[in-house]
Design a protein around this motif. Sequence first.
Motif, mmCIF file in Angstrom:
data_model
loop_
_atom_site.group_PDB
_atom_site.id
_atom_site.type_symbol
_atom_site.label_atom_id
_atom_site.label_comp_id
_atom_site.label_asym_id
_atom_site.label_seq_id
_atom_site.Cartn_x
_atom_site.Cartn_y
_atom_site.Cartn_z
ATOM 1 N N PHE A 294 0.829 -1.209 0.000
ATOM 2 C CA PHE A 294 0.000 0.000 0.000
ATOM 3 C C PHE A 294 0.864 1.261 0.000
ATOM 4 O O PHE A 294 0.457 2.298 -0.528
ATOM 5 C CB PHE A 294 -0.921 0.030 1.224
ATOM 6 C CG PHE A 294 -2.226 -0.696 1.041
ATOM 7 C CD1 PHE A 294 -2.957 -0.565 -0.138
ATOM 8 C CD2 PHE A 294 -2.730 -1.506 2.051
ATOM 9 C CE1 PHE A 294 -4.163 -1.227 -0.306
ATOM 10 C CE2 PHE A 294 -3.935 -2.167 1.896
ATOM 11 C CZ PHE A 294 -4.644 -2.028 0.713
ATOM 12 N N ARG A 300 -2.093 9.208 -1.594
ATOM 13 C CA ARG A 300 -2.186 8.246 -2.696
ATOM 14 C C ARG A 300 -3.610 7.755 -2.931
ATOM 15 O O ARG A 300 -4.040 7.569 -4.063
ATOM 16 C CB ARG A 300 -1.265 7.055 -2.432
ATOM 17 C CG ARG A 300 -1.239 6.063 -3.576
ATOM 18 C CD ARG A 300 -0.214 4.979 -3.369
ATOM 19 N NE ARG A 300 -0.092 4.141 -4.541
ATOM 20 C CZ ARG A 300 0.727 3.102 -4.631
ATOM 21 N NH1 ARG A 300 1.493 2.793 -3.605
ATOM 22 N NH2 ARG A 300 0.783 2.373 -5.730
ATOM 23 N N TYR A 301 -4.360 7.512 -1.869
ATOM 24 C CA TYR A 301 -5.718 6.973 -1.989
ATOM 25 C C TYR A 301 -6.709 8.036 -1.550
ATOM 26 O O TYR A 301 -6.755 8.400 -0.368
ATOM 27 C CB TYR A 301 -5.870 5.709 -1.145
ATOM 28 C CG TYR A 301 -4.808 4.678 -1.449
ATOM 29 C CD1 TYR A 301 -4.881 3.896 -2.594
ATOM 30 C CD2 TYR A 301 -3.714 4.517 -0.596
ATOM 31 C CE1 TYR A 301 -3.895 2.963 -2.876
ATOM 32 C CE2 TYR A 301 -2.730 3.588 -0.867
ATOM 33 C CZ TYR A 301 -2.821 2.814 -2.020
ATOM 34 O OH TYR A 301 -1.838 1.893 -2.297
ATOM 35 N N ARG A 307 -8.573 2.752 -2.307
ATOM 36 C CA ARG A 307 -7.642 1.783 -1.728
ATOM 37 C C ARG A 307 -8.115 0.353 -2.008
ATOM 38 O O ARG A 307 -7.316 -0.534 -2.311
ATOM 39 C CB ARG A 307 -7.515 2.013 -0.223
ATOM 40 C CG ARG A 307 -6.400 1.191 0.431
ATOM 41 C CD ARG A 307 -6.349 1.420 1.934
ATOM 42 N NE ARG A 307 -5.874 2.748 2.291
ATOM 43 C CZ ARG A 307 -4.588 3.041 2.520
ATOM 44 N NH1 ARG A 307 -3.670 2.097 2.421
ATOM 45 N NH2 ARG A 307 -4.244 4.274 2.862
ATOM 46 N N LYS A 308 -9.419 0.127 -1.906
ATOM 47 C CA LYS A 308 -9.964 -1.201 -2.185
ATOM 48 C C LYS A 308 -9.755 -1.589 -3.648
ATOM 49 O O LYS A 308 -9.438 -2.743 -3.958
ATOM 50 C CB LYS A 308 -11.458 -1.233 -1.849
ATOM 51 C CG LYS A 308 -11.779 -1.129 -0.367
ATOM 52 C CD LYS A 308 -13.280 -1.049 -0.153
ATOM 53 C CE LYS A 308 -13.645 -0.928 1.312
ATOM 54 N NZ LYS A 308 -15.112 -0.833 1.505
ATOM 55 N N TYR A 310 -7.362 -0.562 -5.604
ATOM 56 C CA TYR A 310 -5.956 -0.884 -5.796
ATOM 57 C C TYR A 310 -5.642 -2.267 -5.220
ATOM 58 O O TYR A 310 -4.876 -3.041 -5.798
ATOM 59 C CB TYR A 310 -5.069 0.163 -5.124
ATOM 60 C CG TYR A 310 -3.594 -0.160 -5.236
ATOM 61 C CD1 TYR A 310 -2.907 0.044 -6.429
ATOM 62 C CD2 TYR A 310 -2.894 -0.707 -4.161
ATOM 63 C CE1 TYR A 310 -1.564 -0.284 -6.552
ATOM 64 C CE2 TYR A 310 -1.553 -1.037 -4.270
ATOM 65 C CZ TYR A 310 -0.895 -0.822 -5.467
ATOM 66 O OH TYR A 310 0.434 -1.162 -5.582
ATOM 67 N N HIS A 383 -8.131 1.830 6.031
ATOM 68 C CA HIS A 383 -8.055 3.170 5.447
ATOM 69 C C HIS A 383 -8.559 4.219 6.426
ATOM 70 O O HIS A 383 -7.949 5.274 6.606
ATOM 71 C CB HIS A 383 -8.881 3.229 4.159
ATOM 72 C CG HIS A 383 -8.845 4.568 3.485
ATOM 73 N ND1 HIS A 383 -7.824 4.968 2.662
ATOM 74 C CD2 HIS A 383 -9.716 5.626 3.540
ATOM 75 C CE1 HIS A 383 -8.049 6.190 2.228
ATOM 76 N NE2 HIS A 383 -9.190 6.609 2.748
#
Length: 407
Positions: A294, A300-301, A307-308, A310, A383
């Motif tokens: 991550f 980044r997210y 995030r999920k 990715y 997250h």
Amino acid sequence: MLLIGDDWAEDHHDVEVQDETGRKLAAANLPEGVAGIAKLHELVARHGGVDLDPAEIMVGIETDRGSWVQALIGSGYQVFAINPRQVNRFKERYASSGAKSDKGDAHALADMVRIDRNQLRSVAGDSERAQAVKVVARAHQSLIWERTRTFQRLRSTLREYFPAALAAYADLTLTSTDALELLIKAPTPAAAAKLTRTQITTVLARHRRRNRDAKGATIQTALRERQLGLPEQVTAAYASAATSHARLIIALNEQIVAMEEQVKAHFLAHPDVEIYLSMPGIGEITGARVLAEFGDDPTRYASAKARKNYAGTSPITRASGKSHTVQARYVRNNRLADALQTQAFAALRSPGARRYYDKQRARELGYNPVLRQLGNRLVGILHGCLKTRTHYDEATAWSHHAHTPVA
């Protein structure tokens, strides 16, 4: 603004420089290393001017690792790591023949950054500590994968000439160093049948095995079972191959243990370690792998969904006409997917995670799809914890599922 396509190879880079209109300003073949980076900076200065803001220089390249990429980021350039499959699809705009050249790839990369950069992901600005965790975590996992491959070769070899060894050492597991030492000591059926119980238990004692006498008796009995044989020369050849594989696995065992200590040391030195370790199902090794993949760039997210996506845990929808299906993502970061699957399984000891898992299983969903859904839920919780800088809390994490009855 300058757009640069960088098609990299082991010892050189083919680059193309464009302006905002797509006009080709320069193309060059640059050597890898300091000399190549210096020449790239010269091209940028020549066509962008000394007053050009480094952030206005966009570079497309098919990797996110290595000293070259770090040098580009360190110079202040915006670097986009582009999947080679995306580049191949993009090139079909020009022709469908499948023709390929390094110059053509550099041109396509420059065009992609110019046209589609809003759809591309820039290389994350991870901290040095996160990068260090990534290096050792990936090295550790690669060593384990290599051991598995070598074990499969050993197992296949033993099945050909010495299947009794597979049964004899099953309780020890054939990747354990004591089992491998016994195999090296007696790599043929004839030699193994002559092993005494004292010889076997001595090896087991050196590796601190419990119930050594009982295990030694079981191993000796299994090794003395009658079996079909091969000609002596063929057996000797197989024994040489098996011994080679066994010695390699022993060396891998040593390096895996040494690298595991490095993984723990680097992970425990990261400022996010307490948040990761507060999550259910995450220990030092799994946590290091999740953090490594991550990264720790806080920008980044943009959301938990990003995030999920990715992570590859969130499903994808395919809708066309009357057809509408929801499927798992199979194009994903396999290292991250493996770590999250491990976390999801271990997290079943958490009451909230177990309740969520049982609810999905009650809907007659399969084991792996439910673990993937649980992993997806845990990614969202992680997250939130990272964003708010708070530790995992069981009640907060599963508040929406706390009172949902299981059918």
